[in-house]
Design a protein around this motif. Structure first.
Motif, PDB file in Angstrom:
ATOM      1  N   LEU A  91      -3.816  -5.657  -0.652  1.00  0.00           N
ATOM      2  CA  LEU A  91      -2.301  -5.861  -0.971  1.00  0.00           C
ATOM      3  C   LEU A  91      -1.530  -6.172   0.343  1.00  0.00           C
ATOM      4  O   LEU A  91      -0.792  -6.847   0.457  1.00  0.00           O
ATOM      5  N   GLY A  92      -1.838  -5.381   1.293  1.00  0.00           N
ATOM      6  CA  GLY A  92      -1.075  -5.225   2.421  1.00  0.00           C
ATOM      7  C   GLY A  92      -1.374  -6.620   3.219  1.00  0.00           C
ATOM      8  O   GLY A  92      -0.372  -6.874   4.186  1.00  0.00           O
ATOM      9  N   GLU A  93      -2.372  -7.316   3.090  1.00  0.00           N
ATOM     10  CA  GLU A  93      -2.633  -8.239   3.765  1.00  0.00           C
ATOM     11  C   GLU A  93      -1.591  -9.649   3.150  1.00  0.00           C
ATOM     12  O   GLU A  93      -1.292 -10.622   3.801  1.00  0.00           O
ATOM     13  N   VAL A  94      -1.378  -9.365   1.813  1.00  0.00           N
ATOM     14  CA  VAL A  94      -0.522 -10.377   1.393  1.00  0.00           C
ATOM     15  C   VAL A  94       0.905 -10.213   1.043  1.00  0.00           C
ATOM     16  O   VAL A  94       1.701 -11.105   1.535  1.00  0.00           O
ATOM     17  N   LEU A  95       1.379  -9.010   0.992  1.00  0.00           N
ATOM     18  CA  LEU A  95       2.711  -8.745   1.007  1.00  0.00           C
ATOM     19  C   LEU A  95       3.022  -7.566   1.877  1.00  0.00           C
ATOM     20  O   LEU A  95       2.089  -6.758   2.350  1.00  0.00           O
ATOM     21  N   HIS A  96       4.329  -7.612   2.428  1.00  0.00           N
ATOM     22  CA  HIS A  96       4.965  -6.525   3.159  1.00  0.00           C
ATOM     23  C   HIS A  96       6.313  -6.243   2.676  1.00  0.00           C
ATOM     24  O   HIS A  96       6.857  -7.130   2.408  1.00  0.00           O
ATOM     25  N   PRO A 132       0.662  -1.229   0.091  1.00  0.00           N
ATOM     26  CA  PRO A 132      -0.101  -0.072   0.065  1.00  0.00           C
ATOM     27  C   PRO A 132       0.951   1.306  -0.158  1.00  0.00           C
ATOM     28  O   PRO A 132       2.109   1.398   0.551  1.00  0.00           O
ATOM     29  N   GLY A 133       0.409   2.328  -0.714  1.00  0.00           N
ATOM     30  CA  GLY A 133       1.237   3.551  -0.614  1.00  0.00           C
ATOM     31  C   GLY A 133       1.518   3.864  -2.098  1.00  0.00           C
ATOM     32  O   GLY A 133       1.106   3.048  -3.088  1.00  0.00           O
ATOM     33  N   ARG A 134       2.431   4.945  -2.259  1.00  0.00           N
ATOM     34  CA  ARG A 134       2.901   5.455  -3.342  1.00  0.00           C
ATOM     35  C   ARG A 134       4.404   4.898  -3.945  1.00  0.00           C
ATOM     36  O   ARG A 134       4.972   5.600  -4.744  1.00  0.00           O
ATOM     37  N   GLY A 135       4.739   4.083  -3.087  1.00  0.00           N
ATOM     38  CA  GLY A 135       6.229   3.440  -3.483  1.00  0.00           C
ATOM     39  C   GLY A 135       7.211   4.298  -2.776  1.00  0.00           C
ATOM     40  O   GLY A 135       6.883   5.500  -2.310  1.00  0.00           O
ATOM     41  N   LEU A 136       8.501   4.037  -3.012  1.00  0.00           N
ATOM     42  CA  LEU A 136       9.596   4.520  -2.210  1.00  0.00           C
ATOM     43  C   LEU A 136       9.775   5.904  -3.052  1.00  0.00           C
ATOM     44  O   LEU A 136      10.624   6.557  -2.105  1.00  0.00           O
ATOM     45  N   ARG A 137       9.467   6.261  -4.085  1.00  0.00           N
ATOM     46  CA  ARG A 137       9.745   7.685  -4.392  1.00  0.00           C
ATOM     47  C   ARG A 137       8.515   8.670  -4.314  1.00  0.00           C
ATOM     48  O   ARG A 137       8.580   9.789  -4.752  1.00  0.00           O
ATOM     49  N   PRO A 181      -2.941  -3.358   9.039  1.00  0.00           N
ATOM     50  CA  PRO A 181      -3.183  -2.840   7.547  1.00  0.00           C
ATOM     51  C   PRO A 181      -4.448  -1.852   7.304  1.00  0.00           C
ATOM     52  O   PRO A 181      -4.230  -1.118   6.350  1.00  0.00           O
ATOM     53  N   ALA A 182      -5.203  -1.668   8.250  1.00  0.00           N
ATOM     54  CA  ALA A 182      -6.351  -0.751   7.955  1.00  0.00           C
ATOM     55  C   ALA A 182      -5.856   0.465   8.453  1.00  0.00           C
ATOM     56  O   ALA A 182      -6.665   1.693   8.013  1.00  0.00           O
ATOM     57  N   ARG A 220       9.461  12.077   8.692  1.00  0.00           N
ATOM     58  CA  ARG A 220       9.428  11.009   9.830  1.00  0.00           C
ATOM     59  C   ARG A 220       7.878  10.559  10.295  1.00  0.00           C
ATOM     60  O   ARG A 220       7.701   9.245  10.407  1.00  0.00           O
ATOM     61  N   ARG A 221       7.211  11.404   9.961  1.00  0.00           N
ATOM     62  CA  ARG A 221       5.570  10.979   9.825  1.00  0.00           C
ATOM     63  C   ARG A 221       5.203   9.867   8.902  1.00  0.00           C
ATOM     64  O   ARG A 221       4.735   8.544   9.217  1.00  0.00           O
ATOM     65  N   ARG A 222       5.666   9.953   7.652  1.00  0.00           N
ATOM     66  CA  ARG A 222       5.486   9.112   6.675  1.00  0.00           C
ATOM     67  C   ARG A 222       6.103   7.586   7.066  1.00  0.00           C
ATOM     68  O   ARG A 222       5.537   6.469   6.836  1.00  0.00           O
ATOM     69  N   PHE A 223       7.487   7.750   7.453  1.00  0.00           N
ATOM     70  CA  PHE A 223       8.135   6.674   7.876  1.00  0.00           C
ATOM     71  C   PHE A 223       7.597   5.786   9.022  1.00  0.00           C
ATOM     72  O   PHE A 223       7.285   4.481   8.767  1.00  0.00           O
ATOM     73  N   LEU A 224       6.935   6.521   9.994  1.00  0.00           N
ATOM     74  CA  LEU A 224       6.169   5.749  10.925  1.00  0.00           C
ATOM     75  C   LEU A 224       4.987   5.226  10.252  1.00  0.00           C
ATOM     76  O   LEU A 224       4.435   4.160  10.790  1.00  0.00           O
ATOM     77  N   ASP A 225       4.202   5.967   9.438  1.00  0.00           N
ATOM     78  CA  ASP A 225       3.107   5.342   9.047  1.00  0.00           C
ATOM     79  C   ASP A 225       3.165   4.292   8.212  1.00  0.00           C
ATOM     80  O   ASP A 225       2.214   3.203   8.070  1.00  0.00           O
ATOM     81  N   ARG A 226       4.361   4.353   7.727  1.00  0.00           N
ATOM     82  CA  ARG A 226       4.420   3.023   6.470  1.00  0.00           C
ATOM     83  C   ARG A 226       4.886   1.803   7.303  1.00  0.00           C
ATOM     84  O   ARG A 226       4.479   0.645   7.003  1.00  0.00           O
ATOM     85  N   LEU A 227       5.807   1.807   8.525  1.00  0.00           N
ATOM     86  CA  LEU A 227       5.788   0.976   9.337  1.00  0.00           C
ATOM     87  C   LEU A 227       4.688   0.285   9.814  1.00  0.00           C
ATOM     88  O   LEU A 227       4.483  -1.036  10.222  1.00  0.00           O
ATOM     89  N   ALA A 228       3.859   1.389  10.349  1.00  0.00           N
ATOM     90  CA  ALA A 228       2.547   1.007  10.933  1.00  0.00           C
ATOM     91  C   ALA A 228       1.599  -0.035  10.065  1.00  0.00           C
ATOM     92  O   ALA A 228       0.624  -0.645  10.582  1.00  0.00           O
ATOM     93  N   PHE A 229       1.639   0.379   8.731  1.00  0.00           N
ATOM     94  CA  PHE A 229       0.851  -0.583   7.761  1.00  0.00           C
ATOM     95  C   PHE A 229       1.185  -1.943   7.787  1.00  0.00           C
ATOM     96  O   PHE A 229       0.159  -2.861   7.927  1.00  0.00           O
ATOM     97  N   GLY A 230       2.134  -2.468   8.353  1.00  0.00           N
ATOM     98  CA  GLY A 230       2.572  -3.701   8.422  1.00  0.00           C
ATOM     99  C   GLY A 230       1.998  -4.162   9.775  1.00  0.00           C
ATOM    100  O   GLY A 230       1.751  -5.258   9.972  1.00  0.00           O
TER     101      GLY A 230
END
Ligand SMILES: Nc1ncnc2c1ncn2[C@@H]1O[C@H](COP(=O)(O)OP(=O)(O)O)[C@@H](O)[C@H]1O
Ligand SMILES: [Mg+2]
Length: 391
Positions: free
Chosen positions: A132-137, A64-69, A169-170, A156-166
């Motif tokens: 997608l988050g359920e299948v891959l991380h 989930p998300g817009r990718g690393l760039r 997933p919601a 930093r907020r995005r970094f935290l949120d991205r880790l929190a997806f794992g």
């Protein structure tokens, strides 16, 4: 097959997440690329501009998300390609069996002027990012993140949120809901006299999703904080804290009370937010405070190498937690990861990845830095949008 030099390679965990096939079509500087992989880690080397980061970016679009760039959908299409469609397809080994995932630009969305990604899981169209988050991380580290502690809170907020997806997933869906309601409210406020009922409804959504977002961040940071507090080898212990209006409020108030308070706060802020043209308070402004656990020093004051070590310590601790929670560590996309790392930390990183059993994708301009992984990882030389396996 004895002709396969990888056949004898160890694969630390037999069912950890691993990309086994990758196909790119008109993606960035790749016209077509088809590669197969063993379950071991992958090292991509090649000169600047070869397409190493593009390849990691393609993999980062599978979560989930817009990718690393954080690129726009249109920017991902190979410049020379018409009509601007692109696709990434992977075959992945997961603890639940083999999964095929495809993501690409939706041709219908292009016509309608609403650019969207099309997502397929095992041959079936899927609408939800959370599915997608359920299948891959996957988690990643990029050279841009070397500045994470020096710049404003958004990274930093995005970094935290991205880790929190794992972790939850919601979280991705809630962030999207919050963002949509917030933008809609800002638009209404700026356009002048707005229907108060409509504003109420949007603020209700912001309060509901906002409190859930803050709760997840707090819970995740508590969870991660324990796992990362102690130093592991040359990687320092880390002290973490979420900072934000709702996150702080939840320390003393129930979620229901916080929700009511934030909703009425938003109503009070309408005039000010109309003038500012944006929402001035909320979880979209939160921060993640990071300190060197042993020295107690704010990460911003640590050396560049120490900052990198803090980031890696966080990433590895998160990966260990995910391994426990989901039965497999995430894919690790580590772009130019050896930059700023001394050789002790570099070796410790390689060992930690192996202990974790994760498939790590590492890039660098020089293969020599990865020498100690020879025989334990697959090496590819990347050049001008092509990748060739090295013996
Ligand atoms: N949409 C695109 N179409 C074609 N080429 C692109 C596109 N986007 C980026 N590129 C090119 O891809 C090349 C490789 O980029 P990158 O993967 O970042 O290289 P590196 O190997 O240094 O990590 C760059 O030269 C860049 O100009
Ligand atoms: Mg690069």
């Amino acid at each position: 097959m004895s002709a396969n030099p990888l056949a004898a390679m160890p694969s630390a965990t037999t069912d950890s997440l691993a990309v086994r096939r990758l196909q790119l079509t008109d993606f960035r500087n790749y016209a077509t690329l088809r590669l197969s992989f063993e379950a071991t880690s992958v090292v991509l080397t090649g000169p600047n501009g070869a397409g190493k980061t593009n390849l990691l970016e393609a993999l980062s679009l599978l979560v989930p998300g817009r990718g690393l760039r954080r690129a726009r959908i249109a920017a991902l299409a190979r410049q020379e390609a018409q009509p601007g469609l692109w696709a990434v397809a992977v075959g992945v080994r997961t603890p639940a069996g083999a999964v095929e995932v495809g993501v690409g630009r939706d041709p219908k969305g292009m016509e309608g002027g609403r650019d969207r990604r099309l997502l397929r899981i095992n041959g079936r169209d899927s609408r939800s990012q959370a599915a997608l988050g359920e299948v891959l991380h996957a988690t990643w580290l990029t050279p841009e993140m070397d500045r994470l502690f020096l710049e404003g809170p958004s990274g930093r907020r995005r970094f935290l949120d991205r880790l929190a997806f794992g972790f939850e997933p919601a979280h991705a869906t809630r962030l999207a809901d919050y963002g949509r309601a917030m933008r809609e409210r800002s638009r209404l406020l700026q356009e002048g006299p707005a229907d108060p009922g409509w504003l109420d409804a949007l603020e209700e959504t912001m309060a509901e999703s906002g409190v859930a977002i803050a709760e997840t961040r707090r819970a995740y940071v508590r969870h991660l904080g324990k796992a990362v507090a102690e130093a592991t080898g040359p990687f320092p212990g880390v002290a973490l804290e979420t900072e934000g209006l709702l996150e702080a409020g939840l320390a003393t108030e129930t979620p229901a009370a916080m929700l009511a308070r934030y909703r009425s706060r938003l109503a009070d802020l309408r005039r000010r937010d109309a003038e500012a043209g944006l929402a001035t308070e909320g979880p979209h402004r939160s921060d993640l405070a990071v300190r060197h656990g042993t020295k107690g020093m704010p990460a911003a004051d640590c050396s560049t190498g120490e900052q990198k070590a803090l980031l890696i310590a966080i990433l590895l601790a998160d990966a260990r937690l995910q391994r426990v929670a989901r039965g497999t560590p995430p894919l690790l996309l580590l772009d130019e990861v050896t930059a700023h790392l001394d050789s002790a930390r570099r070796q410790a990183l390689f060992e930690a990845i192996e202990t974790l059993g994760a498939q790590a994708w590492m890039t660098g301009t020089e293969a020599a830095l990865f020498q100690s992984l020879k025989g334990r990882a697959q090496f590819f030389r990347v050049l001008d949008g092509a990748a060739v396996a090295e013996a």
